[in-house]
Write a protein that holds these residues in place. Structure first.
Motif, PDB file in Angstrom:
ATOM      1  N   ASP A   1       8.836  11.558  -9.556  1.00  0.00           N
ATOM      2  CA  ASP A   1       7.397  11.330  -9.697  1.00  0.00           C
ATOM      3  C   ASP A   1       6.699  11.620  -8.371  1.00  0.00           C
ATOM      4  O   ASP A   1       6.878  10.892  -7.390  1.00  0.00           O
ATOM      5  CB  ASP A   1       7.164   9.876 -10.124  1.00  0.00           C
ATOM      6  N   ASP A   2       5.885  12.673  -8.354  1.00  0.00           N
ATOM      7  CA  ASP A   2       5.232  13.059  -7.094  1.00  0.00           C
ATOM      8  C   ASP A   2       3.785  12.544  -7.005  1.00  0.00           C
ATOM      9  O   ASP A   2       2.951  13.120  -6.310  1.00  0.00           O
ATOM     10  CB  ASP A   2       5.291  14.577  -6.916  1.00  0.00           C
ATOM     11  N   HIS A   3       3.509  11.444  -7.707  1.00  0.00           N
ATOM     12  CA  HIS A   3       2.160  10.881  -7.668  1.00  0.00           C
ATOM     13  C   HIS A   3       1.736  10.591  -6.225  1.00  0.00           C
ATOM     14  O   HIS A   3       2.478   9.946  -5.482  1.00  0.00           O
ATOM     15  CB  HIS A   3       2.121   9.592  -8.487  1.00  0.00           C
ATOM     16  N   PRO A   4       0.540  11.028  -5.800  1.00  0.00           N
ATOM     17  CA  PRO A   4       0.139  10.837  -4.393  1.00  0.00           C
ATOM     18  C   PRO A   4      -0.001   9.365  -3.975  1.00  0.00           C
ATOM     19  O   PRO A   4       0.186   9.052  -2.796  1.00  0.00           O
ATOM     20  CB  PRO A   4      -1.211  11.563  -4.305  1.00  0.00           C
ATOM     21  N   LEU A   5      -0.305   8.470  -4.902  1.00  0.00           N
ATOM     22  CA  LEU A   5      -0.481   7.068  -4.511  1.00  0.00           C
ATOM     23  C   LEU A   5       0.819   6.412  -4.052  1.00  0.00           C
ATOM     24  O   LEU A   5       0.806   5.333  -3.459  1.00  0.00           O
ATOM     25  CB  LEU A   5      -1.109   6.259  -5.652  1.00  0.00           C
ATOM     26  N   TYR A   6       1.960   7.083  -4.319  1.00  0.00           N
ATOM     27  CA  TYR A   6       3.255   6.556  -3.866  1.00  0.00           C
ATOM     28  C   TYR A   6       3.627   7.074  -2.469  1.00  0.00           C
ATOM     29  O   TYR A   6       4.591   6.606  -1.872  1.00  0.00           O
ATOM     30  CB  TYR A   6       4.381   6.962  -4.822  1.00  0.00           C
TER      31      TYR A   6
ATOM     32  N   ALA B   1      -3.995   6.514  -1.365  1.00  0.00           N
ATOM     33  CA  ALA B   1      -3.904   5.145  -1.885  1.00  0.00           C
ATOM     34  C   ALA B   1      -5.129   4.330  -1.471  1.00  0.00           C
ATOM     35  O   ALA B   1      -5.698   3.584  -2.272  1.00  0.00           O
ATOM     36  CB  ALA B   1      -2.620   4.478  -1.386  1.00  0.00           C
ATOM     37  N   GLN B   2      -5.554   4.517  -0.203  1.00  0.00           N
ATOM     38  CA  GLN B   2      -6.724   3.758   0.271  1.00  0.00           C
ATOM     39  C   GLN B   2      -7.996   4.223  -0.423  1.00  0.00           C
ATOM     40  O   GLN B   2      -8.865   3.412  -0.752  1.00  0.00           O
ATOM     41  CB  GLN B   2      -6.818   3.874   1.790  1.00  0.00           C
ATOM     42  N   ALA B   3      -8.084   5.528  -0.702  1.00  0.00           N
ATOM     43  CA  ALA B   3      -9.255   6.041  -1.416  1.00  0.00           C
ATOM     44  C   ALA B   3      -9.340   5.438  -2.821  1.00  0.00           C
ATOM     45  O   ALA B   3     -10.426   5.294  -3.388  1.00  0.00           O
ATOM     46  CB  ALA B   3      -9.204   7.567  -1.493  1.00  0.00           C
ATOM     47  N   ALA B   4      -8.165   5.083  -3.384  1.00  0.00           N
ATOM     48  CA  ALA B   4      -8.133   4.469  -4.715  1.00  0.00           C
ATOM     49  C   ALA B   4      -8.286   2.946  -4.644  1.00  0.00           C
ATOM     50  O   ALA B   4      -8.182   2.261  -5.662  1.00  0.00           O
ATOM     51  CB  ALA B   4      -6.827   4.840  -5.423  1.00  0.00           C
ATOM     52  N   GLY B   5      -8.490   2.411  -3.413  1.00  0.00           N
ATOM     53  CA  GLY B   5      -8.757   0.984  -3.261  1.00  0.00           C
ATOM     54  C   GLY B   5      -7.550   0.126  -2.934  1.00  0.00           C
ATOM     55  O   GLY B   5      -7.640  -1.100  -2.947  1.00  0.00           O
ATOM     56  N   HIS B   6      -6.414   0.762  -2.627  1.00  0.00           N
ATOM     57  CA  HIS B   6      -5.216  -0.004  -2.255  1.00  0.00           C
ATOM     58  C   HIS B   6      -5.084  -0.025  -0.730  1.00  0.00           C
ATOM     59  O   HIS B   6      -5.391   0.964  -0.068  1.00  0.00           O
ATOM     60  CB  HIS B   6      -3.968   0.634  -2.866  1.00  0.00           C
TER      61      HIS B   6
ATOM     62  N   ARG C   1      -0.841  -7.441  -9.574  1.00  0.00           N
ATOM     63  CA  ARG C   1      -1.293  -6.251  -8.852  1.00  0.00           C
ATOM     64  C   ARG C   1      -0.050  -5.424  -8.560  1.00  0.00           C
ATOM     65  O   ARG C   1       1.069  -5.934  -8.676  1.00  0.00           O
ATOM     66  CB  ARG C   1      -2.011  -6.634  -7.547  1.00  0.00           C
ATOM     67  N   PRO C   2      -0.213  -4.140  -8.181  1.00  0.00           N
ATOM     68  CA  PRO C   2       0.986  -3.364  -7.858  1.00  0.00           C
ATOM     69  C   PRO C   2       1.614  -3.831  -6.542  1.00  0.00           C
ATOM     70  O   PRO C   2       0.904  -4.279  -5.640  1.00  0.00           O
ATOM     71  CB  PRO C   2       0.458  -1.929  -7.725  1.00  0.00           C
TER      72      PRO C   2
ATOM     73  N   PRO D   1      -1.543   4.445 -10.941  1.00  0.00           N
ATOM     74  CA  PRO D   1      -0.451   3.648 -11.513  1.00  0.00           C
ATOM     75  C   PRO D   1      -0.664   2.149 -11.312  1.00  0.00           C
ATOM     76  O   PRO D   1      -0.041   1.335 -11.991  1.00  0.00           O
ATOM     77  CB  PRO D   1       0.785   4.118 -10.737  1.00  0.00           C
ATOM     78  N   GLY D   2      -1.558   1.790 -10.379  1.00  0.00           N
ATOM     79  CA  GLY D   2      -1.873   0.376 -10.154  1.00  0.00           C
ATOM     80  C   GLY D   2      -2.650  -0.241 -11.305  1.00  0.00           C
ATOM     81  O   GLY D   2      -2.855  -1.450 -11.339  1.00  0.00           O
ATOM     82  N   ALA D   3      -3.073   0.585 -12.259  1.00  0.00           N
ATOM     83  CA  ALA D   3      -3.810   0.072 -13.427  1.00  0.00           C
ATOM     84  C   ALA D   3      -2.871  -0.357 -14.553  1.00  0.00           C
ATOM     85  O   ALA D   3      -3.326  -0.759 -15.619  1.00  0.00           O
ATOM     86  CB  ALA D   3      -4.794   1.131 -13.927  1.00  0.00           C
TER      87      ALA D   3
END
Lengths: 147, 135
Positions: A34-39, A45-50, A96-97, B71-73
């Motif tokens: 899984d090459d999802h950028p949030l990982y 990740a910060q742009a998505a609020g993490h 939360r994740p 994926p956090g959703a």
């Protein structure tokens, strides 16, 4: 020999602290292809609020295996036969994740024991909390000890 | 995102080889030999080396996280392991086919997604369900 039903309700001592690391998250994400950028990308990740990179949803299996399975397999009183053990199901509920930098512990409970046709069904609840006591994930899993 | 019950997520196909199982064993710290040693697997009555149930669950979950963007959703994700994915030692390995459908959209902005993962034409995960927060 069937598992002793008096273990239902038993809670094992809270585990040591496990620090979730960026490199381990990336290694796990690569292993599941899984090459999802949030990982892997802190800025994404910060742009998505993490606050930092997040872990894939099933990353918690590492904690469950290391601490919950570890606790029950190493419990001589319970007497589980590891060679006959198979995984029946797994359910994760996320407050939360998990994310890099989290310092978490695992508390393992034996929620249920059933014996049907010689097979033992052991339901384990694992609470994954930060050191400060914030609940992050609750895992519920059934293990089957085949006759 | 406007989504209605019955919406089908873009399907994914994943090929799994023995090398993938070894890599997953290392990453997940699950070194049970039934996931990499043919002799041990057949001795305990399995048809051959099988994928970790949690590996199949991870692969199947991607159909939801790819679609969501974040994926956090994912608020909840669970599955039963009803049939093994048998992974031969050749370069082709095993093919896992994943489909998913939105079962229910709730008023609180969450949705239930039912996931199907098949190997050899048969479901390998049972009651595979993700509860997600819609964007």
């Amino acid at each position: 020999m069937p598992l002793d039903p008096s273990f239902v309700g038993h809670t094992y001592p809270r585990s040591e602290t496990y620090e979730v690391g960026r490199a381990k998250i990336r290694e796990f994400a690569e292993a599941i292809g899984d090459d999802h950028p949030l990982y892997r990308d802190v800025a994404a990740a910060q742009a998505a609020g993490h606050p930092d990179v997040i872990a894939p949803p099933t990353f918690a299996t590492i904690l469950f295996g290391k601490y919950s399975m570890g606790a029950i397999v190493d419990d001589p009183e319970l007497g589980l036969n590891y060679d006959r053990l198979v995984h029946g199901d797994m359910n994760f509920a996320y407050a939360r994740p998990l994310r890099a930098g989290d310092r978490v512990t695992v508390t393992t409970h034996i929620a249920q024991i059933d014996t049907r046709m010689g097979n033992d069904f052991l339901t384990i609840r694992a609470e994954i909390d930060t050191e400060d006591g914030e609940r992050v994930i609750t895992a519920l899993s059934q293990l089957v000890v085949r006759a | 995102m406007t989504v209605e019950a019955g919406f089908e997520l873009p399907p994914i196909d994943v090929r799994v080889t023995r090398a993938d199982l070894v890599r997953y064993a290392g990453a997940s710290l699950d070194f049970n030999p039934i996931h990499w040693n043919e002799q041990v697997a057949t001795e305990v009555g399995l048809p051959g080396v099988i994928a970790h149930g949690m590996f199949t669950m991870a692969l199947a979950g991607r159909i939801v996280t790819d679609w969501l963007g974040d994926p956090g959703a994912v608020l909840e994700y669970g599955s039963r392991f009803i049939r093994p994915v048998v992974v031969p030692g050749d370069a082709d390995g095993a093919l896992v086919e994943v489909t998913a459908k939105v079962r229910e959209v709730r008023e609180d902005g969450t949705a239930r997604v039912d996931i199907t993962a098949k190997f050899d034409g048969k479901a390998v995960l049972g009651k595979a369900v993700a509860i997600v927060r819609l964007p």
